[in-house]
Design a protein around this motif. Structure first.
Motif, mmCIF file in Angstrom:
data_model
loop_
_atom_site.group_PDB
_atom_site.id
_atom_site.type_symbol
_atom_site.label_atom_id
_atom_site.label_comp_id
_atom_site.label_asym_id
_atom_site.label_seq_id
_atom_site.Cartn_x
_atom_site.Cartn_y
_atom_site.Cartn_z
ATOM 1 N N GLU A 1 41.013 34.391 35.847
ATOM 2 C CA GLU A 1 40.026 35.062 36.592
ATOM 3 C C GLU A 1 38.671 34.754 36.015
ATOM 4 O O GLU A 1 38.502 34.815 34.810
ATOM 5 C CB GLU A 1 40.291 36.408 36.617
ATOM 6 N N THR A 2 37.760 34.055 36.936
ATOM 7 C CA THR A 2 36.601 33.843 36.583
ATOM 8 C C THR A 2 35.490 34.483 37.543
ATOM 9 O O THR A 2 35.812 34.984 38.570
ATOM 10 C CB THR A 2 36.266 32.145 36.547
ATOM 11 N N GLY A 3 34.301 34.457 37.024
ATOM 12 C CA GLY A 3 33.255 35.141 37.716
ATOM 13 C C GLY A 3 32.214 35.602 36.318
ATOM 14 O O GLY A 3 32.432 35.486 35.454
ATOM 15 N N ASN A 4 31.253 36.448 36.949
ATOM 16 C CA ASN A 4 30.173 36.896 36.082
ATOM 17 C C ASN A 4 30.800 38.249 35.522
ATOM 18 O O ASN A 4 31.795 38.685 35.833
ATOM 19 C CB ASN A 4 28.827 37.162 36.931
ATOM 20 N N ASN A 5 30.226 38.814 34.480
ATOM 21 C CA ASN A 5 30.510 40.038 33.939
ATOM 22 C C ASN A 5 30.877 41.178 34.879
ATOM 23 O O ASN A 5 31.822 41.584 34.895
ATOM 24 C CB ASN A 5 29.412 40.511 32.960
ATOM 25 N N GLY A 6 29.824 41.381 35.685
ATOM 26 C CA GLY A 6 29.982 42.531 36.850
ATOM 27 C C GLY A 6 31.196 42.476 37.689
ATOM 28 O O GLY A 6 31.885 43.313 37.860
ATOM 29 N N GLU A 7 31.527 41.220 38.193
ATOM 30 C CA GLU A 7 32.351 40.979 39.254
ATOM 31 C C GLU A 7 33.827 41.059 38.592
ATOM 32 O O GLU A 7 34.569 41.631 39.116
ATOM 33 C CB GLU A 7 32.270 39.571 39.686
ATOM 34 N N ARG A 8 33.923 40.392 37.227
ATOM 35 C CA ARG A 8 35.165 40.747 36.615
ATOM 36 C C ARG A 8 35.610 41.875 36.101
ATOM 37 O O ARG A 8 36.766 42.566 36.281
ATOM 38 C CB ARG A 8 35.117 39.408 35.556
ATOM 39 N N LEU A 9 34.482 42.676 35.440
ATOM 40 C CA LEU A 9 34.845 44.143 35.050
ATOM 41 C C LEU A 9 35.020 44.792 36.284
ATOM 42 O O LEU A 9 36.106 45.771 36.176
ATOM 43 C CB LEU A 9 33.531 44.593 34.500
ATOM 44 N N ASN A 10 34.543 44.827 37.478
ATOM 45 C CA ASN A 10 35.010 45.429 38.614
ATOM 46 C C ASN A 10 36.403 45.299 39.036
ATOM 47 O O ASN A 10 36.991 46.302 39.215
ATOM 48 C CB ASN A 10 34.007 45.183 40.020
ATOM 49 N N LYS A 11 36.798 44.115 38.928
ATOM 50 C CA LYS A 11 38.109 43.797 39.383
ATOM 51 C C LYS A 11 39.183 44.536 38.446
ATOM 52 O O LYS A 11 40.078 45.094 38.862
ATOM 53 C CB LYS A 11 38.476 42.233 39.254
ATOM 54 N N ILE A 12 38.880 44.531 36.984
ATOM 55 C CA ILE A 12 39.529 45.232 36.211
ATOM 56 C C ILE A 12 39.721 46.792 36.403
ATOM 57 O O ILE A 12 40.774 47.385 36.046
ATOM 58 C CB ILE A 12 39.267 44.890 34.747
ATOM 59 N N GLN A 13 38.538 47.138 36.926
ATOM 60 C CA GLN A 13 38.414 48.627 37.006
ATOM 61 C C GLN A 13 39.255 49.056 38.163
ATOM 62 O O GLN A 13 39.835 49.981 38.274
ATOM 63 C CB GLN A 13 37.083 49.058 37.127
ATOM 64 N N ILE A 14 39.019 48.174 39.278
ATOM 65 C CA ILE A 14 39.767 48.454 40.536
ATOM 66 C C ILE A 14 41.457 48.709 40.267
ATOM 67 O O ILE A 14 42.155 49.569 40.963
ATOM 68 C CB ILE A 14 39.576 47.606 41.675
ATOM 69 N N ARG A 15 41.652 47.726 39.206
ATOM 70 C CA ARG A 15 43.333 47.639 39.166
ATOM 71 C C ARG A 15 43.677 48.559 37.763
ATOM 72 O O ARG A 15 44.598 48.365 37.241
ATOM 73 C CB ARG A 15 43.576 46.362 38.675
ATOM 74 N N ASN A 16 42.693 49.445 37.458
ATOM 75 C CA ASN A 16 42.792 50.647 36.505
ATOM 76 C C ASN A 16 43.255 49.984 35.093
ATOM 77 O O ASN A 16 44.118 50.389 34.546
ATOM 78 C CB ASN A 16 43.905 51.726 36.960
ATOM 79 N N GLY A 17 42.588 48.740 34.958
ATOM 80 C CA GLY A 17 43.030 48.140 33.636
ATOM 81 C C GLY A 17 43.848 47.187 33.485
ATOM 82 O O GLY A 17 44.444 46.868 32.588
ATOM 83 N N GLY A 18 44.673 46.714 34.750
ATOM 84 C CA GLY A 18 45.435 45.952 34.997
ATOM 85 C C GLY A 18 45.095 44.407 35.337
ATOM 86 O O GLY A 18 43.966 44.230 35.707
ATOM 87 N N GLY A 19 46.321 43.472 35.355
ATOM 88 C CA GLY A 19 46.133 42.336 35.985
ATOM 89 C C GLY A 19 45.441 41.221 34.996
ATOM 90 O O GLY A 19 45.584 40.021 35.210
ATOM 91 N N VAL A 20 44.834 41.636 33.640
ATOM 92 C CA VAL A 20 44.389 40.665 32.814
ATOM 93 C C VAL A 20 44.922 41.104 31.356
ATOM 94 O O VAL A 20 45.270 42.295 31.090
ATOM 95 C CB VAL A 20 42.857 40.750 32.835
ATOM 96 N N ASP A 21 45.266 40.012 30.558
ATOM 97 C CA ASP A 21 45.581 40.273 29.178
ATOM 98 C C ASP A 21 44.593 40.053 28.234
ATOM 99 O O ASP A 21 44.473 40.688 27.194
ATOM 100 C CB ASP A 21 46.610 39.409 28.872
#
Length: 346
Positions: free
Chosen positions: A62-82
């Protein structure tokens, strides 16, 4: 009967072979990494290709700036990324949101060779894989008196010749802290004096920049003679204006750390540990530094003076850096944005 039995046995063997093969095919693991996506070709050859060979796994991003990527992880409650790459101010936000796991350092043996500052920069969470710094750069041909202190930003000879990072950039809130210290106060405790100092600084400021390229252009056109900058821009600045140098500040530059964390919902946490340990290794840290990708945090990395000139490198330099308390920074900077913009008219 024997023919039928043979056919039955053959079919059973065939089915058994397929059944045993299916789990083997399913065992191929996938590591999902969230990062910026910069230096893609170099990272593919220096990091990803050798790690795929080591782990026998697939890697997706997953690529993007800090804010975009942190928001994605937050929406998934800390999931989707290792594995999640973030600058320290954003990883601190993720920690406060409960998105990252605490790190078991016994699973990262390469931490033994890492600078202390990088081992545990955020109290039990992910290590830093590179260290940078925020400081002052200036045109040594145009500025006759060398810059030796953060307080020099307020000098009269910098009138209408200074650029500052915008308040929403990594370095922007640091200017508020330095403005407070110029007045002898801690802006985290009382920011009134800091914004008084910023009002006094305003005549020196040509423009607030939001990208490194904006600041580099201001140097190349001669509109500014000094700026606050992150060190990863130094080589690009000097390519445009060779006479620009990094100031040796008596108070020290400010450390910036890029961290790697394991989100709480990671599907492959053990693979994530393997990857983090891999990028902290002597070999990978050496290659990334030599190829101009990242400053090393591994103390065994040896660079030539030319290679080291663009990096925050060596025990003396790293030991002189000032750390920012990002918990306090994140709590304060939201209230600073409007006051900053009112001062600078943006």
């Amino acid at each position: 009967m024997h023919k039928n039995l043979a056919r039955t046995l053959a079919l059973a063997i065939s089915v058994g072979t397929l059944a045993s093969a299916a789990p083997a095919m399913a065992q191929t693991k996938t590591l999902t990494i969230s990062w910026w996506g910069f230096n893609g070709e170099k990272l593919e050859s220096l990091v990803l290709a050798p790690f795929r060979e080591q782990c026998g796994c697939e890697i997706v991003f997953e690529t993007g700036n800090n804010g975009e990527r942190l928001n994605k992880i937050q929406i998934r409650n800390g999931g989707g990324v290792d594995v999640a790459y973030f600058s320290d101010s954003f990883s601190q936000q993720g920690i406060e949101l409960g998105l990252f796991q605490q790190i078991d350092q016994s699973k990262l043996p390469n931490l033994a060779n890492i600078y202390e500052m990088a081992k545990d920069p955020q109290d039990g969470f992910g290590p830093a894989y590179t260290i940078g710094r925020v400081g002052i750069v200036y045109d040594s041909e145009a500025v006759t008196t060398p810059v030796t202190s953060w307080n020099d930003l307020w000098r009269e000879d910098f009138k209408s010749s200074l650029s500052l990072p915008g308040i929403t950039t990594t370095a922007g809130p640091m200017v508020v802290l330095k403005a407070g210290l110029y007045k002898g106060t801690d802006a985290f405790d009382d920011d009134t004096a800091a914004f008084e100092a910023l009002a006094e600084l305003k005549p020196n400021v040509v423009k607030n920049y939001n990208t490194g390229s904006e600041m580099i252009n201001l140097f190349s056109t001669g509109e500014i003679t000094a700026s606050i900058a992150q060190d990863f821009t130094l080589a690009q600045i000097q390519a445009a204006k060779p006479s620009v140098v990094w100031a040796d500040l008596e108070e020290g530059s400010i450390a910036t750390l890029n961290t790697v964390n394991i989100p709480v919902g990671a599907a492959e946490p053990e693979l994530a540990y393997e990857f983090i340990n891999f990028i902290l290794s002597d070999e990978i840290q050496q290659k990334l530094a030599e190829e101009g990708v990242d400053a090393p945090v591994n103390t065994n990395v040896k660079l030539t003076p030319e290679q080291a000139s663009i990096w925050t490198y060596g025990a003396d330099v790293i030991g002189s850096l000032e750390r920012i308390h990002y918990g306090k920074m994140n709590a304060a900077k939201g209230g600073w944005v409007d006051r900053w913009n009112e001062n600078f008219g943006m």
